[in-house]
Design a protein around this motif. Sequence first.
Motif, PDB file in Angstrom:
ATOM      1  N   ASN A  23       0.858  -1.240  -0.027  1.00 34.77           N
ATOM      2  CA  ASN A  23      -0.095   0.002  -0.055  1.00 34.77           C
ATOM      3  C   ASN A  23       0.936   1.238   0.132  1.00 34.77           C
ATOM      4  N   SER A  24       0.527   2.074  -1.176  1.00 34.87           N
ATOM      5  CA  SER A  24       1.442   3.389  -1.135  1.00 34.87           C
ATOM      6  C   SER A  24       0.624   4.486  -0.280  1.00 34.87           C
ATOM      7  N   ARG A  25      -0.108   4.310   0.439  1.00 37.95           N
ATOM      8  CA  ARG A  25      -0.558   5.522   1.389  1.00 37.95           C
ATOM      9  C   ARG A  25      -1.090   4.729   2.805  1.00 37.95           C
ATOM     10  N   ARG A  26      -1.636   5.965   3.719  1.00 36.32           N
ATOM     11  CA  ARG A  26      -1.590   5.672   4.861  1.00 36.32           C
ATOM     12  C   ARG A  26      -3.204   4.988   4.743  1.00 36.32           C
ATOM     13  N   PRO A  27      -3.595   3.985   5.584  1.00 40.52           N
ATOM     14  CA  PRO A  27      -4.883   3.754   5.471  1.00 40.52           C
ATOM     15  C   PRO A  27      -5.828   4.801   6.344  1.00 40.52           C
ATOM     16  N   THR A  28      -7.010   4.550   5.931  1.00 42.68           N
ATOM     17  CA  THR A  28      -7.975   5.524   6.496  1.00 42.68           C
ATOM     18  C   THR A  28      -9.210   5.007   7.394  1.00 42.68           C
ATOM     19  N   MET A  29      -9.791   5.561   8.275  1.00 36.52           N
ATOM     20  CA  MET A  29     -10.914   5.070   8.864  1.00 36.52           C
ATOM     21  C   MET A  29     -12.125   4.352   7.903  1.00 36.52           C
ATOM     22  N   ARG A  30     -12.066   4.798   6.612  1.00 38.05           N
ATOM     23  CA  ARG A  30     -13.014   4.155   5.450  1.00 38.05           C
ATOM     24  C   ARG A  30     -12.306   2.914   5.329  1.00 38.05           C
ATOM     25  N   GLU A  46     -12.761  -3.124   5.922  1.00 41.27           N
ATOM     26  CA  GLU A  46     -12.176  -4.133   6.273  1.00 41.27           C
ATOM     27  C   GLU A  46     -12.983  -5.036   7.340  1.00 41.27           C
ATOM     28  N   ALA A  47     -13.447  -4.089   8.366  1.00 45.13           N
ATOM     29  CA  ALA A  47     -14.137  -4.721   9.529  1.00 45.13           C
ATOM     30  C   ALA A  47     -15.477  -4.989   9.317  1.00 45.13           C
ATOM     31  N   GLY A  48     -16.087  -4.487   8.071  1.00 51.83           N
ATOM     32  CA  GLY A  48     -17.485  -4.646   7.913  1.00 51.83           C
ATOM     33  C   GLY A  48     -18.500  -4.011   8.812  1.00 51.83           C
ATOM     34  N   VAL A  49     -18.068  -2.521   9.056  1.00 57.06           N
ATOM     35  CA  VAL A  49     -18.851  -1.950   9.905  1.00 57.06           C
ATOM     36  C   VAL A  49     -18.990  -0.401   9.512  1.00 57.06           C
ATOM     37  N   ALA A  50     -19.980   0.287   9.795  1.00 53.23           N
ATOM     38  CA  ALA A  50     -20.086   1.674   9.615  1.00 53.23           C
ATOM     39  C   ALA A  50     -18.683   2.477   9.929  1.00 53.23           C
ATOM     40  N   LEU A  51     -18.759   3.541   9.348  1.00 52.82           N
ATOM     41  CA  LEU A  51     -17.565   4.440   9.503  1.00 52.82           C
ATOM     42  C   LEU A  51     -17.712   4.995  10.918  1.00 52.82           C
ATOM     43  N   VAL A  82     -12.219   4.418  17.736  1.00 56.58           N
ATOM     44  CA  VAL A  82     -11.026   5.261  17.843  1.00 56.58           C
ATOM     45  C   VAL A  82     -10.881   6.334  18.912  1.00 56.58           C
ATOM     46  N   ASN A  83     -12.110   6.936  19.110  1.00 57.20           N
ATOM     47  CA  ASN A  83     -12.194   7.833  19.979  1.00 57.20           C
ATOM     48  C   ASN A  83     -12.769   7.446  21.354  1.00 57.20           C
ATOM     49  N   GLU A 128     -15.369   6.153  22.383  1.00 55.98           N
ATOM     50  CA  GLU A 128     -16.888   6.286  22.800  1.00 55.98           C
ATOM     51  C   GLU A 128     -17.646   5.142  23.142  1.00 55.98           C
ATOM     52  N   THR A 129     -18.890   5.441  23.605  1.00 57.83           N
ATOM     53  CA  THR A 129     -19.586   4.137  24.153  1.00 57.83           C
ATOM     54  C   THR A 129     -20.499   3.628  23.147  1.00 57.83           C
ATOM     55  N   GLY A 130     -21.312   2.986  23.109  1.00 55.26           N
ATOM     56  CA  GLY A 130     -22.224   2.336  22.241  1.00 55.26           C
ATOM     57  C   GLY A 130     -21.898   1.445  21.025  1.00 55.26           C
ATOM     58  N   VAL A 131     -20.518   0.751  21.253  1.00 54.92           N
ATOM     59  CA  VAL A 131     -20.435  -0.265  20.448  1.00 54.92           C
ATOM     60  C   VAL A 131     -20.035  -1.629  21.331  1.00 54.92           C
ATOM     61  N   SER A 132     -20.581  -2.380  20.905  1.00 56.10           N
ATOM     62  CA  SER A 132     -20.506  -3.971  21.583  1.00 56.10           C
ATOM     63  C   SER A 132     -18.827  -4.353  21.725  1.00 56.10           C
ATOM     64  N   PRO A 133     -18.426  -5.072  22.764  1.00 52.72           N
ATOM     65  CA  PRO A 133     -17.096  -5.528  22.953  1.00 52.72           C
ATOM     66  C   PRO A 133     -16.575  -6.365  22.058  1.00 52.72           C
ATOM     67  N   GLN A 134     -17.437  -7.212  21.223  1.00 51.61           N
ATOM     68  CA  GLN A 134     -17.282  -8.029  19.995  1.00 51.61           C
ATOM     69  C   GLN A 134     -16.689  -6.996  18.895  1.00 51.61           C
ATOM     70  N   THR A 135     -17.392  -5.864  18.649  1.00 52.42           N
ATOM     71  CA  THR A 135     -17.262  -5.031  17.570  1.00 52.42           C
ATOM     72  C   THR A 135     -15.946  -4.307  17.860  1.00 52.42           C
ATOM     73  N   VAL A 136     -15.772  -3.739  19.186  1.00 50.00           N
ATOM     74  CA  VAL A 136     -14.532  -3.249  19.520  1.00 50.00           C
ATOM     75  C   VAL A 136     -13.443  -4.088  19.200  1.00 50.00           C
ATOM     76  N   GLU A 137     -13.393  -5.220  19.493  1.00 52.46           N
ATOM     77  CA  GLU A 137     -12.175  -6.113  19.474  1.00 52.46           C
ATOM     78  C   GLU A 137     -11.894  -6.300  17.772  1.00 52.46           C
ATOM     79  N   ARG A 138     -12.991  -6.559  17.101  1.00 52.34           N
ATOM     80  CA  ARG A 138     -12.916  -6.736  15.641  1.00 52.34           C
ATOM     81  C   ARG A 138     -12.400  -5.584  14.951  1.00 52.34           C
ATOM     82  N   VAL A 139     -12.844  -4.390  15.180  1.00 51.22           N
ATOM     83  CA  VAL A 139     -12.087  -3.017  14.648  1.00 51.22           C
ATOM     84  C   VAL A 139     -10.950  -2.997  15.176  1.00 51.22           C
TER      85      VAL A 139
END
Length: 340
Positions: free
Chosen positions: A2-9, A14-19, A26-27, A29-40
């Motif tokens: 990859n010739s550029r830095r990865p973005t949130m998109r 890659e994780a199959g979740v919303a932006l 990353v910040n 914040e609450t409202g995300v399940s532990p399993q999703t946090v782990e995958r992201v």
Amino acid sequence: MNSRRPTMRDVAREAGVALKTVSRVVNNETGVSPQTVERVTEVIHRLGFRRNDMASKLRAGRSAASIGLIIEDLGNPFYTTIARGIETVTYPREQFLVTASSEESAERERAILLELCQRRVNGMIIVPTGLDHSFLQHEIDLGLEVVFLDRPGAGISADTVLLDNLAGAMSATEHLLSLGHRRIAVLGHDETIWTMRERHAGYRAALARAEVAYDESLIMLGPLTPDEAQRATAELLDGANPPTAFFACNNRMTVGVLSELRHRQESIDVAGFDPIETATLFSHPVTLVTYDAAELGRRAAHLLVERLEGRRTPQQVVVPTTLVTYGQSAGSNAKRRRRA
């Protein structure tokens, strides 16, 4: 690769979740399940994503770049002049400079460089202290551009801007030799520093060309501050066979030598590496290896801009030096000391 830095998109895809989900993870914040946090989080580590801490400060619809400048000593006029030179190139392009001092510590340098990577600077201009910069290779692969300044880096391929240290030191030493000196003392940093090795080598080359023996007793390596250089000068002058002239390997050491000679009211020839803004005001004669420090900065900044615009082949630029004498030489003192 990859010739550029990865973005949130990229992370979201890659994780199959919303932006917004990635933003919450990353910040912290609450409202995300532990399993999703782990995958992201796993995807973030795998892609090498780093949050852009400066993004919130950029004006909407505008792009801006930040340049990291890592120098040895913020208090040295040499580096402030270099920084001004860099800014004449970067500021008009809305590329803003973030400056930090390594204080000649490889550990501190590494910590600062990694922190700047965390802050997602677009490029770095580095006056290197450490002997291995291969830890930056991952960031370079992700799009970071690097230019080494004043000293070559190690472990990565990058543009480099250097002074002609060897030729400058040779010319300063040859000047003192031409005045009749054969016992020329040298004050310099430890030779782990590349510039000091080059300047010491230039001194030795000039002696060899003049068939003058190299004398270890005249070499004082390690003084850093003007006060330390002044004490080293006193030690040399108080020796059984004192020097008749001095070559100081940077501007701060030149000031230390001149301070001790003024204190003793001694008239001894001095040559120093680096320009000194107040040299015309010195009461003691001094010959300086000079150059345009701002030009060093401009050259480094132009190389970095070219890199950011897509150039890939590393370049090395060598900036020449000039010998300038201020005041009248004390050269006749060499003859007096040799007869004593």
